[in-house]
Design a protein around this motif. Structure first.
Motif, PDB file in Angstrom:
ATOM      1  N   SER A   1      39.342  39.092   6.119  1.00 30.70           N
ATOM      2  CA  SER A   1      39.536  39.514   4.727  1.00 30.70           C
ATOM      3  C   SER A   1      40.179  38.406   3.907  1.00 30.70           C
ATOM      4  N   PHE A   2      41.210  37.785   4.481  1.00 34.18           N
ATOM      5  CA  PHE A   2      41.950  36.772   3.732  1.00 34.18           C
ATOM      6  C   PHE A   2      41.131  35.512   3.510  1.00 34.18           C
ATOM      7  N   TYR A   3      40.456  35.008   4.561  1.00 33.07           N
ATOM      8  CA  TYR A   3      39.723  33.757   4.340  1.00 33.07           C
ATOM      9  C   TYR A   3      38.466  33.994   3.512  1.00 33.07           C
ATOM     10  N   THR A   4      37.868  35.195   3.591  1.00 31.02           N
ATOM     11  CA  THR A   4      36.714  35.501   2.736  1.00 31.02           C
ATOM     12  C   THR A   4      37.125  35.532   1.270  1.00 31.02           C
ATOM     13  N   PHE A   5      38.236  36.187   0.983  1.00 32.98           N
ATOM     14  CA  PHE A   5      38.703  36.266  -0.405  1.00 32.98           C
ATOM     15  C   PHE A   5      39.073  34.884  -0.945  1.00 32.98           C
ATOM     16  N   ARG A   6      39.694  34.046  -0.101  1.00 27.24           N
ATOM     17  CA  ARG A   6      40.025  32.696  -0.569  1.00 27.24           C
ATOM     18  C   ARG A   6      38.756  31.900  -0.874  1.00 27.24           C
ATOM     19  N   ALA A   7      37.792  31.966   0.028  1.00 31.05           N
ATOM     20  CA  ALA A   7      36.551  31.221  -0.162  1.00 31.05           C
ATOM     21  C   ALA A   7      35.796  31.698  -1.397  1.00 31.05           C
ATOM     22  N   MET A   8      35.749  33.011  -1.604  1.00 33.15           N
ATOM     23  CA  MET A   8      35.021  33.531  -2.751  1.00 33.15           C
ATOM     24  C   MET A   8      35.735  33.235  -4.069  1.00 33.15           C
TER      25      MET A   8
ATOM     26  N   THR B   1      40.054  27.084   3.257  1.00 30.07           N
ATOM     27  CA  THR B   1      39.603  28.421   3.642  1.00 30.07           C
ATOM     28  C   THR B   1      40.364  28.953   4.843  1.00 30.07           C
ATOM     29  N   ALA B   2      40.636  28.099   5.826  1.00 29.94           N
ATOM     30  CA  ALA B   2      41.144  28.576   7.117  1.00 29.94           C
ATOM     31  C   ALA B   2      42.481  27.967   7.508  1.00 29.94           C
ATOM     32  N   PHE B   3      43.302  27.545   6.546  1.00 29.32           N
ATOM     33  CA  PHE B   3      44.614  26.982   6.845  1.00 29.32           C
ATOM     34  C   PHE B   3      45.409  27.983   7.675  1.00 29.32           C
ATOM     35  N   PHE B   4      45.779  27.619   8.891  1.00 28.83           N
ATOM     36  CA  PHE B   4      46.236  28.602   9.878  1.00 28.83           C
ATOM     37  C   PHE B   4      47.452  29.436   9.486  1.00 28.83           C
ATOM     38  N   PRO B   5      48.456  28.932   8.739  1.00 30.29           N
ATOM     39  CA  PRO B   5      49.571  29.833   8.408  1.00 30.29           C
ATOM     40  C   PRO B   5      49.163  30.986   7.504  1.00 30.29           C
ATOM     41  N   GLN B   6      48.080  30.803   6.722  1.00 28.04           N
ATOM     42  CA  GLN B   6      47.674  31.817   5.752  1.00 28.04           C
ATOM     43  C   GLN B   6      46.617  32.781   6.274  1.00 28.04           C
ATOM     44  N   VAL B   7      46.201  32.598   7.503  1.00 30.76           N
ATOM     45  CA  VAL B   7      45.073  33.371   8.030  1.00 30.76           C
ATOM     46  C   VAL B   7      45.405  34.852   8.159  1.00 30.76           C
ATOM     47  N   ILE B   8      46.578  35.161   8.687  1.00 28.55           N
ATOM     48  CA  ILE B   8      46.869  36.532   9.093  1.00 28.55           C
ATOM     49  C   ILE B   8      47.230  37.439   7.923  1.00 28.55           C
ATOM     50  N   GLN B   9      48.054  36.930   6.978  1.00 27.21           N
ATOM     51  CA  GLN B   9      48.552  37.811   5.923  1.00 27.21           C
ATOM     52  C   GLN B   9      48.525  37.202   4.531  1.00 27.21           C
ATOM     53  N   GLY B  10      47.959  36.029   4.375  1.00 25.83           N
ATOM     54  CA  GLY B  10      47.998  35.399   3.071  1.00 25.83           C
ATOM     55  C   GLY B  10      49.194  34.461   2.967  1.00 25.83           C
ATOM     56  N   PRO B  11      49.612  34.125   1.760  1.00 23.25           N
ATOM     57  CA  PRO B  11      49.112  34.613   0.474  1.00 23.25           C
ATOM     58  C   PRO B  11      47.705  34.096   0.145  1.00 23.25           C
ATOM     59  N   LEU B  12      47.067  34.772  -0.819  1.00 24.66           N
ATOM     60  CA  LEU B  12      45.709  34.412  -1.219  1.00 24.66           C
ATOM     61  C   LEU B  12      45.774  33.286  -2.246  1.00 24.66           C
TER      62      LEU B  12
ATOM     63  N   MET C   1      47.355  39.202  -3.927  1.00 19.33           N
ATOM     64  CA  MET C   1      46.249  40.143  -3.794  1.00 19.33           C
ATOM     65  C   MET C   1      46.008  40.855  -5.119  1.00 19.33           C
ATOM     66  N   GLY C   2      47.089  41.277  -5.771  1.00 15.99           N
ATOM     67  CA  GLY C   2      46.954  41.966  -7.054  1.00 15.99           C
ATOM     68  C   GLY C   2      46.278  41.105  -8.102  1.00 15.99           C
ATOM     69  N   THR C   3      46.684  39.835  -8.176  1.00 14.84           N
ATOM     70  CA  THR C   3      46.059  38.951  -9.165  1.00 14.84           C
ATOM     71  C   THR C   3      44.614  38.643  -8.791  1.00 14.84           C
ATOM     72  N   TRP C   4      44.285  38.622  -7.479  1.00 12.49           N
ATOM     73  CA  TRP C   4      42.894  38.397  -7.064  1.00 12.49           C
ATOM     74  C   TRP C   4      42.008  39.531  -7.586  1.00 12.49           C
TER      75      TRP C   4
ATOM     76  N   GLN D   1      51.675  42.628  17.064  1.00  9.69           N
ATOM     77  CA  GLN D   1      51.115  41.939  15.925  1.00  9.69           C
ATOM     78  C   GLN D   1      51.640  42.524  14.614  1.00  9.69           C
ATOM     79  N   PHE D   2      51.412  41.785  13.537  1.00  4.36           N
ATOM     80  CA  PHE D   2      51.805  42.252  12.219  1.00  4.36           C
ATOM     81  C   PHE D   2      50.856  43.356  11.762  1.00  4.36           C
ATOM     82  N   ILE D   3      51.385  44.256  10.935  1.00  4.22           N
ATOM     83  CA  ILE D   3      50.586  45.390  10.453  1.00  4.22           C
ATOM     84  C   ILE D   3      49.347  44.895   9.717  1.00  4.22           C
ATOM     85  N   TYR D   4      49.500  43.851   8.893  1.00  2.00           N
ATOM     86  CA  TYR D   4      48.391  43.387   8.068  1.00  2.00           C
ATOM     87  C   TYR D   4      47.343  42.603   8.850  1.00  2.00           C
ATOM     88  N   ASN D   5      47.575  42.382  10.158  1.00  2.00           N
ATOM     89  CA  ASN D   5      46.516  41.783  10.975  1.00  2.00           C
ATOM     90  C   ASN D   5      45.252  42.628  10.935  1.00  2.00           C
TER      91      ASN D   5
END
Length: 544
Positions: free
Chosen positions: A142-149, A173-184, A302-305, A538-542
């Motif tokens: 979800s996170f990397y798709t939204f960043r790419a789009m 698109t796939a910077f590893f610290p941002q993969v799991i929960q963002g930020p976007l 996410m809200g601003t996206w 794992q984190f909830i947002y995973n």
């Protein structure tokens, strides 16, 4: 590879070491390799999915960039030869071509995202039925798709030229610290520091390390204990209803905050340690006085996206403009102007719910937020009259506290759709507040627990009276949570005056600040909850 695993700690330490040892021009390629390794630990399938997203986004971006440059060159070359209508016609033709490539990229990548969501839902349902079907959602899709789009949409809008280096686009698109929960993050903001060289700075590195430790403390010490309790209470709704269900709702709000912000702290801390700046994703959301303010403070990126890429495009689209004209004729100017806003708001919140999960509970959660926001907008004139009638309330701290508590309880109630198995079950649990309150039993258990904590009795004596053995936590766990929540409140109060780390650094001697951070590390090591193999959950947002 979860952030809270020992494997990640070792991986991060090695990455940071190499990051400052390699030549400056090799830093961003190193991060790209590290991100690939991070994905590889989650399975080769994840690498395939993210690679497909990168390649399709890159190709669409190149095509959009070529069309944009072609248009610019053509209009410049024929500046004097084209009249107004010819220029308009040419621009319309080129816009159709760009729209085609944009739509192709969006439909494909969002289609992949939707398919994985549906397959994951089917996997859960068939696993329950013993059918053996198995499917894992690719890590952070979800996170990397939204960043790419966001990159390809901004490129379509002409915000920046197309990225010619596919490696840089892949890292964004796939910077590893941002993969799991963002930020976007957006390409034109994080790109300024993500690809830039950074020299080692002990102060900058130390600030990042401090934030990482703070994130681990919130996640491992506080959130994971609260989640044990929440999962126990929600797993047996027939037994734990009424006041217990209300407590689960409140505890989940606190657990989600500590879990999510803890992960974001780790993410931003990793970036800070490398000199890479990321957007803040939270701004004291539980101090919000209304739902509008809350969603400006919670999961900000996410809200601003959703606002920039769904709400605004829908509300100003040609069909919506036609609908506005028709609605103004039928309903009058004032009411007619609201119709597009209502529709765009509900569509945006429906999409937000689906983004969190393909299930009716998430749909209801999203639409409830949208409906309450719209009702609040309609009631705004009444609020303004009320505050004009009682102007001193705006300066009254007790009234502020009432507004904050009201907003917190309302959003916690809506969030309860996230913790029960279905919408009907959630509604039954909410109804049990009134039909089966269980206040006597609840306050009896709460009184015993407070007695244990007050007297420092953290043994297993008389646990049968309280049932803590069934809830999964000991009195010591409750004591740790209580201290952790008080600490969070204190840090939150400091945040209103600035960065808590800077405030502490200015108020206390350096040796004491260093000692406090070492103490925080030991607190995490001693009181953190760890699973099998010392890997925390794992984190909830995973799951999103």
């Amino acid at each position: 590879m979860y952030f809270t695993s020992l494997v990640f700690i070792a991986f991060l330490a090695l990455t940071l070491l190499l990051y400052y040892l390699v030549p400056a021009k090799a830093q961003w390629p190193l991060l790209l390799v590290a991100s690939g390794v991070f994905y590889a630990f989650a399975g080769w399938q994840g690498l395939v999915y993210v690679s497909v997203t990168v390649v399709t986004t890159y190709l669409a971006g190149l095509r959009l960039g070529t069309l944009g440059q072609t248009q610019k060159d053509y209009l410049k070359e024929h500046k004097g030869a084209l009249d107004r209508e010819q220029r308009k016609s040419y621009k319309a033709t080129m816009k159709k071509k760009k729209t085609f490539w944009l739509a192709l990229c969006l439909v494909f990548n969002f289609g992949v995202l939707a398919a994985t969501k549906v397959l994951s839902l089917k996997a859960i349902s068939t696993a329950i039925g013993g059918d053996g079907f198995a499917f894992l959602v690719p890590l952070g899709i979800s996170f990397y798709t939204f960043r790419a789009m966001s990159y390809v949409i901004d490129l379509y809008r002409g915000k920046f030229p197309a990225e010619k280096n596919i490696g840089k686009l892949a890292l964004f698109t796939a910077f590893f610290p941002q993969v799991i929960q963002g930020p976007l993050s957006r390409y034109d903001t994080i790109g300024q520091t993500l690809f830039a060289p950074h020299k080692f700075d002990a102060a900058v590195f130390g600030r990042g390390a401090q934030r990482i430790v703070w994130g681990f403390l919130k996640k491992l010490v506080v959130a994971d204990r609260l989640l044990v309790l929440v999962r126990t209470l929600t797993a047996a709704p027939e037994s734990y209803n009424g006041a217990y269900a209300f407590a689960a709702m409140i505890l989940y709000a606190a657990a989600l905050y500590c879990d999510f912000t803890g992960g974001i702290d780790i993410t931003i801390g990793v970036g800070e340690a490398m000199g890479i700046e990321m957007e803040e994703n939270f701004l004291s959301p539980f101090r919000s006085k209304n739902i509008f303010e809350y969603w400006r403070r919670w999961h900000i990126t996410m809200g601003t996206w959703f606002k920039d890429y769904i709400f605004y495009p829908i509300s100003v689209s040609r069909p919506m403009m036609k609908l506005t004209t028709a609605a103004r004729k039928k309903l009058g100017d004032k009411a007619g102007r609201r119709v597009p806003i209502y529709i765009a708001t509900l569509i945006t919140w429906f999409a937000t719910g689906i983004w969190h999960g393909v299930g009716w509970n998430f749909v209801v959660w999203g639409l409830l937020n949208g409906v309450i926001i719209l009702l609040s907008q309609e009631c705004m004139p009444l609020y303004e009259k009320f505050h004009a009638r009682f102007p001193k309330l705006s300066e009254n701290r007790w009234y502020d506290a009432f507004q904050i508590l009201r907003t917190f309880l309302l959003l916690s109630l809506i969030r309860s759709f996230d913790i029960y198995a279905s919408v009907p079950m959630t509604l039954r649990q909410i109804g049990s507040f009134f039909t089966h309150p269980q206040l006597g039993a609840f306050f009896h258990d709460a009184g015993l627990l407070l007695g244990f904590i007050r007297e420092g009795d953290f043994t297993y004596t008389e646990l049968d009276k309280l049932g803590l053995d069934k809830l999964g936590l000991t009195p010591l766990d409750f004591g740790v949570v209580a201290v952790g929540l008080v600490l969070l409140f204190v840090v939150g109060a400091l945040r209103r005056k600035g960065d808590p780390r800077e405030i502490v650094r200015q108020k206390l001697p350096a040796w004491l600040v260093t000692a406090l951070w070492f103490l925080a590390v030991f607190v995490v090591l001693i009181f953190g909850l760890y699973g099998i193999g010392f890997d925390a959950q794992q984190f909830i947002y995973n799951q999103f």
